[in-house]
Design an enzyme around this catalytic site. Structure first.
Site, PDB file in Angstrom:
ATOM      1  N   ASP A 239       0.614  -1.139  -0.209  1.00 46.33           N
ATOM      2  CA  ASP A 239       0.360   0.322   0.398  1.00 46.33           C
ATOM      3  C   ASP A 239       0.667   0.788  -0.166  1.00 46.33           C
ATOM      4  O   ASP A 239       2.558   1.535  -0.250  1.00 46.33           O
ATOM      5  CB  ASP A 239      -0.599  -0.372   1.009  1.00 46.33           C
ATOM      6  CG  ASP A 239      -2.092   1.312   1.120  1.00 46.33           C
ATOM      7  OD1 ASP A 239      -2.271   1.378   0.652  1.00 46.33           O
ATOM      8  OD2 ASP A 239      -3.343   0.311   0.866  1.00 46.33           O
ATOM      9  N   HIS A 262       2.348   2.296  -2.993  1.00 48.29           N
ATOM     10  CA  HIS A 262       1.341   3.917  -3.644  1.00 48.29           C
ATOM     11  C   HIS A 262       1.374   4.661  -4.202  1.00 48.29           C
ATOM     12  O   HIS A 262       0.782   4.823  -3.681  1.00 48.29           O
ATOM     13  CB  HIS A 262      -0.204   2.557  -3.314  1.00 48.29           C
ATOM     14  CG  HIS A 262      -1.100   1.548  -3.252  1.00 48.29           C
ATOM     15  ND1 HIS A 262      -1.716   1.323  -3.049  1.00 48.29           N
ATOM     16  CD2 HIS A 262      -0.855   0.378  -4.081  1.00 48.29           C
ATOM     17  CE1 HIS A 262      -1.949   0.147  -3.163  1.00 48.29           C
ATOM     18  NE2 HIS A 262      -1.507  -0.111  -3.685  1.00 48.29           N
TER      19      HIS A 262
END
Ligand SMILES: *[C@@H]1O[C@H](CO)[C@@H](O)[C@H](O)[C@H]1NC(C)=O
Ligand SMILES: *[C@@H]1O[C@H](CO)[C@@H](O)[C@H](O)[C@H]1NC(C)=O
Ligand SMILES: *[C@@H]1O[C@H](CO)[C@@H](O)[C@H](O)[C@H]1NC(C)=O
Length: 417
Positions: A239, A262
């Protein structure tokens, strides 16, 4: 080409500095241990064989250090041992305004979910209300997240009894003047390091690592905190490398290698219709490799308040899906959020400067701002992005984004204010 070679060289030097930084940290530990009283978990009955429950020894060593009268007590977790600890909280405030936690060995979490039955599944190792904490020592914290990832609803919502909430490896709540350096934090079930309500918090030389497909494993998440920095760190997760939540200001993110993951995100903000207050964020010298996003700001339509005074500079992208993105229509499930009129988080004074590299999608710059609360005073200077696929053209897409640009390619779509 010339640019990327130079950048690569810069990265090598940077990695070298990181490694040297780690090597020198041992010496610092010795110095610190020389002063103040030391509280070694082995003296409190910890076994460190990776199987015995060492939780109580950790709590007792902490209790004595925290309550001792010495000026700067040191809790010692020695090297060459693996300590299995169950969910635990190190409580402050302590008698001393300076307390050291030297992790030179490895701390591992229990690998089975059952351990958390009847407990708060959002936490594993927690520091709460501690002031003047320094964590150092070149040790490792391993959250053993695999069982959690395998049961996560994020990957298999059809699985009966799948889990949405999983423990954060290291959580700091109301910890003013904290420093964490020279640490490895791996395989957290969810967020690796969470900072909540802390004033003055520095992370330096941190290595965070978990698989690219591990769900919701943010590297570092900060919320309701002020004067925060993360420098000289390498973050690879499933993430965000770093994410910044509501009510956060004076943040410095500097010298980071991010990917896979991310990217670096401001947001998502304003999820519950709250008044967002995020300002003075400086992100610089970051190398993003194969991430889904680079420099991202995302807000929910229901949110209110402001994001302002943000600088993203000296960024290098290697095949990033959305190198520069503002999304004021953020929704975690596509199409699940109704279009809301009249509200939105105001985004202003955002600078993008000296940004180079490649995009793996056709849209390298995407500024998707709200019709009701447009983005204003966006400044782009020397931003040059190209496609990761040779000869392909990339574009810039904007909606309701006002500002100025200089030396931007793909030529950006900012509206003149
Ligand atoms: C491990 O020790 C802690 C502290 O004594 C205790 O609360 C916990 O229940 C123990 N866990 C197991 C699985 O034995
Ligand atoms: C932390 O610092 C803030 C701001 O200086 C202060 O308001 C707060 O009371 C402090 N908290 C603790 C636990 O020391
Ligand atoms: C902006 O976001 C909305 C909602 O997600 C979407 O329909 C629209 O296509 C986006 N516009 C751009 C320019 O990306």
């Amino acid at each position: 080409m010339c640019l990327s070679r130079k950048s690569l060289y810069t990265m090598e030097v940077f990695l070298l500095i990181l490694i040297l930084g780690l090597a020198s940290s041992r010496i610092d530990c010795q110095n610190i241990i020389g002063h103040g009283g030391s509280f070694n978990v082995l003296d409190y009955g910890a076994i460190g064989d990776g199987r015995t429950n060492d939780t109580q020894a950790f709590l007792n060593a902490w209790r004595d250090a925290c309550w001792s009268g010495v000026e700067s007590p040191v809790v010692i977790i020695p090297q060459n041992f693996i300590f299995l600890v169950y969910p635990l909280t190190f409580w402050g405030p302590c008698n001393s305004n300076k307390i050291y936690f030297m992790i030179s060995g490895e701390i591992i979490a229990p690998s089975s979910l059952g351990t958390w039955k009847g407990r708060d599944a959002s936490e594993w190792v927690v520091f709460r209300d501690v002031k003047g904490l320094t964590i150092d020592g070149s040790g490792t914290i391993d959250g053993q997240g695999k069982a959690w990832w395998d049961h996560s609803c994020a990957h298999q919502s059809y699985l009966k009894g799948c889990t949405r909430l999983a423990p954060t490896a290291l959580k700091f709540v109301s910890c003013n003047e904290t420093s964490v350096s020279n640490m490895y934090v791996n395989n957290s079930p969810q967020t690796h390091i969470l900072v909540l309500g802390c004033h003055g918090f520095n992370l330096h030389n941190i290595f965070i690592n978990s698989p690219v497909d591990s769900p919701n494993t943010d590297g570092i998440h900060i919320q309701s905190s002020h004067r925060f920095s993360v420098t000289h760190s390498i973050i690879s997760t499933g993430d965000d490398c770093v994410s910044i939540g509501d009510y956060t200001s004076d943040v410095e993110i500097n010298n980071i290698v991010c990917g896979p993951g991310h990217g670096i995100s401001i947001g998502s903000l304003g999820k519950s219709g709250n008044i967002v207050q995020v300002e003075s964020i400086h992100v610089s010298n970051v190398y993003f490799s194969g991430t889904t996003n680079g420099a991202r700001i995302k807000t929910w339509q229901v949110g209110r308040g402001t994001v302002r005074d943000v600088i993203f500079e000296n960024l290098l992208f290697n095949s990033v899906q959305n190198p520069i993105i503002i999304d004021q229509h953020y929704c975690n499930v596509q199409g699940a959020c109704k279009d809301i009129t009249g509200s939105g988080v105001k985004i202003s004074n955002i600078v993008y400067r000296n940004i180079f590299g490649t995009s793996s999608t056709d849209v390298a710059i995407n500024l998707n701002c709200s019709k009701y609360v447009p983005c204003t005073n966006i400044v782009m200077q020397f931003v040059q992005l190209s496609s990761a696929t040779p000869w392909k053209i990339v574009s810039a897409d904007c909606e309701n984004a006002y500002g100025q640009e200089y030396g931007v390619g793909p030529s950006s779509c900012l509206l003149q204010s």
